[in-house]
Scaffold this motif. Structure first.
Motif, PDB file in Angstrom:
ATOM      1  N   ILE A 234     -12.341 -30.247 -26.283  1.00  0.00           N
ATOM      2  CA  ILE A 234     -12.657 -29.478 -25.082  1.00  0.00           C
ATOM      3  C   ILE A 234     -12.146 -28.050 -25.263  1.00  0.00           C
ATOM      4  CG2 ILE A 234     -12.329 -29.286 -22.596  1.00  0.00           C
ATOM      5  CD1 ILE A 234     -11.695 -32.316 -22.600  1.00  0.00           C
ATOM      6  N   PRO A 235     -13.044 -27.065 -25.399  1.00  0.00           N
ATOM      7  CA  PRO A 235     -12.589 -25.670 -25.492  1.00  0.00           C
ATOM      8  C   PRO A 235     -12.187 -25.147 -24.118  1.00  0.00           C
ATOM      9  CG  PRO A 235     -14.982 -25.776 -25.605  1.00  0.00           C
ATOM     10  CD  PRO A 235     -14.501 -27.198 -25.532  1.00  0.00           C
ATOM     11  N   VAL A 236     -11.019 -24.513 -24.067  1.00  0.00           N
ATOM     12  CA  VAL A 236     -10.509 -23.945 -22.812  1.00  0.00           C
ATOM     13  C   VAL A 236     -10.039 -22.529 -23.102  1.00  0.00           C
ATOM     14  CG1 VAL A 236      -8.858 -24.183 -20.916  1.00  0.00           C
ATOM     15  CG2 VAL A 236      -9.770 -26.233 -22.035  1.00  0.00           C
ATOM     16  N   HIS A 237     -10.520 -21.584 -22.313  1.00  0.00           N
ATOM     17  CA  HIS A 237     -10.090 -20.198 -22.472  1.00  0.00           C
ATOM     18  C   HIS A 237      -9.077 -19.845 -21.393  1.00  0.00           C
ATOM     19  CE1 HIS A 237     -10.317 -16.151 -24.018  1.00  0.00           C
ATOM     20  NE2 HIS A 237     -10.309 -15.714 -22.777  1.00  0.00           N
ATOM     21  N   TYR A 238      -7.965 -19.230 -21.819  1.00  0.00           N
ATOM     22  CA  TYR A 238      -6.889 -18.818 -20.920  1.00  0.00           C
ATOM     23  C   TYR A 238      -6.775 -17.293 -20.960  1.00  0.00           C
ATOM     24  CZ  TYR A 238      -5.284 -23.698 -21.331  1.00  0.00           C
ATOM     25  OH  TYR A 238      -5.195 -25.079 -21.320  1.00  0.00           O
ATOM     26  N   TYR A 239      -6.824 -16.664 -19.793  1.00  0.00           N
ATOM     27  CA  TYR A 239      -6.650 -15.212 -19.717  1.00  0.00           C
ATOM     28  C   TYR A 239      -5.575 -14.885 -18.683  1.00  0.00           C
ATOM     29  CZ  TYR A 239      -7.273 -10.356 -18.384  1.00  0.00           C
ATOM     30  OH  TYR A 239      -7.039  -9.038 -18.091  1.00  0.00           O
ATOM     31  N   HIS A 240      -4.680 -13.961 -19.055  1.00  0.00           N
ATOM     32  CA  HIS A 240      -3.673 -13.441 -18.128  1.00  0.00           C
ATOM     33  C   HIS A 240      -3.698 -11.922 -18.196  1.00  0.00           C
ATOM     34  CE1 HIS A 240      -1.874 -17.424 -17.636  1.00  0.00           C
ATOM     35  NE2 HIS A 240      -1.972 -17.561 -18.942  1.00  0.00           N
ATOM     36  N   GLY A 241      -3.772 -11.289 -17.045  1.00  0.00           N
ATOM     37  CA  GLY A 241      -3.734  -9.837 -16.981  1.00  0.00           C
ATOM     38  C   GLY A 241      -2.774  -9.370 -15.903  1.00  0.00           C
ATOM     39  N   PHE A 242      -1.742  -8.651 -16.311  1.00  0.00           N
ATOM     40  CA  PHE A 242      -0.784  -8.079 -15.357  1.00  0.00           C
ATOM     41  C   PHE A 242      -1.125  -6.598 -15.178  1.00  0.00           C
ATOM     42  CE2 PHE A 242       1.219 -11.994 -16.253  1.00  0.00           C
ATOM     43  CZ  PHE A 242       2.103 -12.252 -15.210  1.00  0.00           C
ATOM     44  N   THR A 243      -2.279  -6.354 -14.559  1.00  0.00           N
ATOM     45  CA  THR A 243      -2.805  -4.991 -14.464  1.00  0.00           C
ATOM     46  C   THR A 243      -3.172  -4.592 -13.043  1.00  0.00           C
ATOM     47  OG1 THR A 243      -5.066  -5.757 -14.848  1.00  0.00           O
ATOM     48  CG2 THR A 243      -3.770  -5.158 -16.796  1.00  0.00           C
ATOM     49  N   MET A 244      -3.099  -5.487 -12.094  1.00  0.00           N
ATOM     50  CA  MET A 244      -3.645  -5.214 -10.763  1.00  0.00           C
ATOM     51  C   MET A 244      -2.736  -4.309  -9.942  1.00  0.00           C
ATOM     52  SD  MET A 244      -5.436  -8.727  -9.501  1.00  0.00           S
ATOM     53  CE  MET A 244      -6.331  -7.773  -8.262  1.00  0.00           C
ATOM     54  N   ASP A 245      -3.382  -3.466  -9.147  1.00  0.00           N
ATOM     55  CA  ASP A 245      -2.659  -2.636  -8.187  1.00  0.00           C
ATOM     56  C   ASP A 245      -1.846  -3.532  -7.257  1.00  0.00           C
ATOM     57  OD1 ASP A 245      -2.248  -1.181  -5.597  1.00  0.00           O
ATOM     58  OD2 ASP A 245      -3.265   0.407  -6.697  1.00  0.00           O
ATOM     59  N   PRO A 246      -0.572  -3.200  -6.980  1.00  0.00           N
ATOM     60  CA  PRO A 246       0.265  -4.051  -6.123  1.00  0.00           C
ATOM     61  C   PRO A 246      -0.302  -4.291  -4.730  1.00  0.00           C
ATOM     62  CG  PRO A 246       1.617  -2.479  -7.314  1.00  0.00           C
ATOM     63  CD  PRO A 246       0.194  -2.096  -7.589  1.00  0.00           C
ATOM     64  N   ALA A 247      -1.180  -3.403  -4.266  1.00  0.00           N
ATOM     65  CA  ALA A 247      -1.765  -3.588  -2.941  1.00  0.00           C
ATOM     66  C   ALA A 247      -2.976  -4.518  -2.956  1.00  0.00           C
ATOM     67  CB  ALA A 247      -2.171  -2.237  -2.361  1.00  0.00           C
ATOM     68  N   ALA A 248      -3.480  -4.829  -4.155  1.00  0.00           N
ATOM     69  CA  ALA A 248      -4.663  -5.684  -4.264  1.00  0.00           C
ATOM     70  C   ALA A 248      -4.249  -7.157  -4.297  1.00  0.00           C
ATOM     71  CB  ALA A 248      -5.432  -5.327  -5.532  1.00  0.00           C
ATOM     72  N   PRO A 249      -5.115  -8.040  -3.812  1.00  0.00           N
ATOM     73  CA  PRO A 249      -4.776  -9.469  -3.860  1.00  0.00           C
ATOM     74  C   PRO A 249      -4.855 -10.008  -5.286  1.00  0.00           C
ATOM     75  CG  PRO A 249      -6.981  -9.168  -2.977  1.00  0.00           C
ATOM     76  CD  PRO A 249      -6.388  -7.793  -3.115  1.00  0.00           C
ATOM     77  N   GLU A 250      -3.859 -10.794  -5.673  1.00  0.00           N
ATOM     78  CA  GLU A 250      -3.885 -11.438  -6.982  1.00  0.00           C
ATOM     79  C   GLU A 250      -4.930 -12.554  -6.979  1.00  0.00           C
ATOM     80  OE1 GLU A 250       0.429 -10.978  -8.956  1.00  0.00           O
ATOM     81  OE2 GLU A 250       0.353 -12.465  -7.355  1.00  0.00           O
TER      82      GLU A 250
END
Length: 389
Positions: A234-250
């Motif tokens: 089973i191929p599973v892709h994992y992405y993490h990005g710590f780039t969002m503006d603090p005022a934007a919803p995660e």
């Protein structure tokens, strides 16, 4: 999760935001008594104490230390919860175990699997309980997804992805120093590797990437992992990005594609589960009964309720040639903070069971935590890929 009838004197070493959360989340448990807190500043220690005292106002005699080593040496502490930066996890765990303490570690537990494995062996020799505070599997929506997958109620899984978009971390924070954090996959991604291994099986292959900003930080990482379950890959892709503006919803989103449908799970602390696909009438009834068993209010015993429902309702489910109908249903929870607290409480009570019964293994074992770090290590790349200009 069965409540502990014992009373534990707990010391929290490391007085950051997560320590503050834990002190408040665990305070309502009769088995939890905050005996000591260690932190580098008076203000940080005070925030942890205040979070605890708001929930257990009649408590007193919480000792304060500046250094974690001082707390570890306190003879009145039974359990040490380590919430320090990751590079301190392994050496402080070793010290605590040698002092005869039980240790609950914030993830990842060490910067390398071999270090965590060495401390597991030390804990076994010293007959002390040791666990890593991986909380997501104690959430009922995560358990419901497991039951849907393992009983193949929408067929078998073909592909899945995890997208985790988080707020920027301040420049200069230890998070960006990989000598202290291990990088995003080790410091943060182990939570999701634990879930992925639980749902899809162990990793057979893994390959990762990281994109580097001009300031040297690597805020975007990804990996493709080939999990193996029941002889299927089973191929599973994992992405993490710590780039969002603090005022934007995660945003955290699992997307699981099966041979007859799709399962989606939303939220870092999961708050919404959607199921759609072609199912038989019997399968539809089983899915409904499983989803109906999800508690609407936060509860530390939530996953036990899901497990009981699965054992009762799904044991007779088998592949069928019966006509299939289109099924769609969404379950949405409220009180995100309450569910986060409930998951942390369930993890702590599971840890207490390890102390009280040496034959217990717990839901998330040390072997699980070691496998999570090993997978994170294999996805953490040494080379730095700079964005195209």
């Amino acid at each position: 999760m069965i409540s502990s009838s014992f009373y534990y004197r707990v010391g929290i070493a490391g007085a950051g935001a997560f320590a503050e959360f834990l002190a408040g989340a665990l305070a309502p448990l009769p088995s939890f008594h905050l005996a000591a807190v260690a932190g580098r500043t008076d203000a940080k220690r005070r925030r942890v104490l205040d979070a605890y005292l708001r929930r257990k106002p009649k408590s007193d005699d919480v000792r304060e230390y500046r250094e974690a080593e001082e707390l570890i040496a306190d003879p009145h502490v039974d359990i040490v919860i380590l919430t320090t930066p990751p590079h301190l996890h392994a050496p402080l765990t070793k010290q605590a175990l040698e002092k005869g303490k039980h240790v609950l570690l914030e993830k990842p537990g060490a910067l390398a699997a071999e270090k965590l494995h060495a401390n597991m062996e030390l804990a076994n020799r010293r007959q002390r309980a040791l666990a890593v505070n991986l909380v997501l599997r104690y959430h009922p929506l995560v358990e419901a997804v497991k039951q849907l997958i393992h009983h193949a109620l929408l067929g078998t899984v073909d592909y899945a992805s995890l997208h985790n978009a988080a707020h920027r971390v301040a420049q200069g924070h230890w998070f960006w120093d990989e000598r202290q954090s291990g990088g995003i996959f080790i410091e943060h991604g182990v939570h999701f590797f634990e879930v992925g291994r639980h749902w899809f099986g162990e990793a057979a292959e893994a390959r990762g990437f990281a994109l580097t900003n001009t300031d040297g930080t690597r805020p975007r990482v990804g990996a493709t992992v080939i999990h193996e379950q029941g002889g299927r890959h089973i191929p599973v892709h994992y992405y993490h990005g710590f780039t969002m503006d603090p005022a934007a919803p995660e945003s955290t989103h699992w997307d699981i594609h099966t041979t007859r449908g799709r399962i989606t799970l939303d939220g870092w602390i999961p708050m919404q589960l959607s199921v759609s696909g072609l199912v038989s009438a019997d399968e539809a009834a089983c899915i409904d009964n499983l989803l109906d068993a999800i508690p609407k209010q936060p509860s530390a015993s939530a996953i036990e309720q899901i497990g009981q429902a699965a054992n009762r309702l799904l044991s007779s489910t088998a592949p069928s040639d019966a006509p299939r109908i289109l099924y769609e249903r969404t379950v949405a929870l409220s009180d995100r903070h309450g569910w986060y607290e409930a998951s942390a409480q369930a993890r702590f009570l599971d840890f207490c069971r390890l102390i009280e019964n040496p034959n217990e293994r717990g839901l998330v074992t040390m072997e699980d935590a070691i496998a999570d770090i090993a997978l994170a290590e294999s996805c953490t790349v040494a080379e730095k890929l700079s964005p195209a200009r």
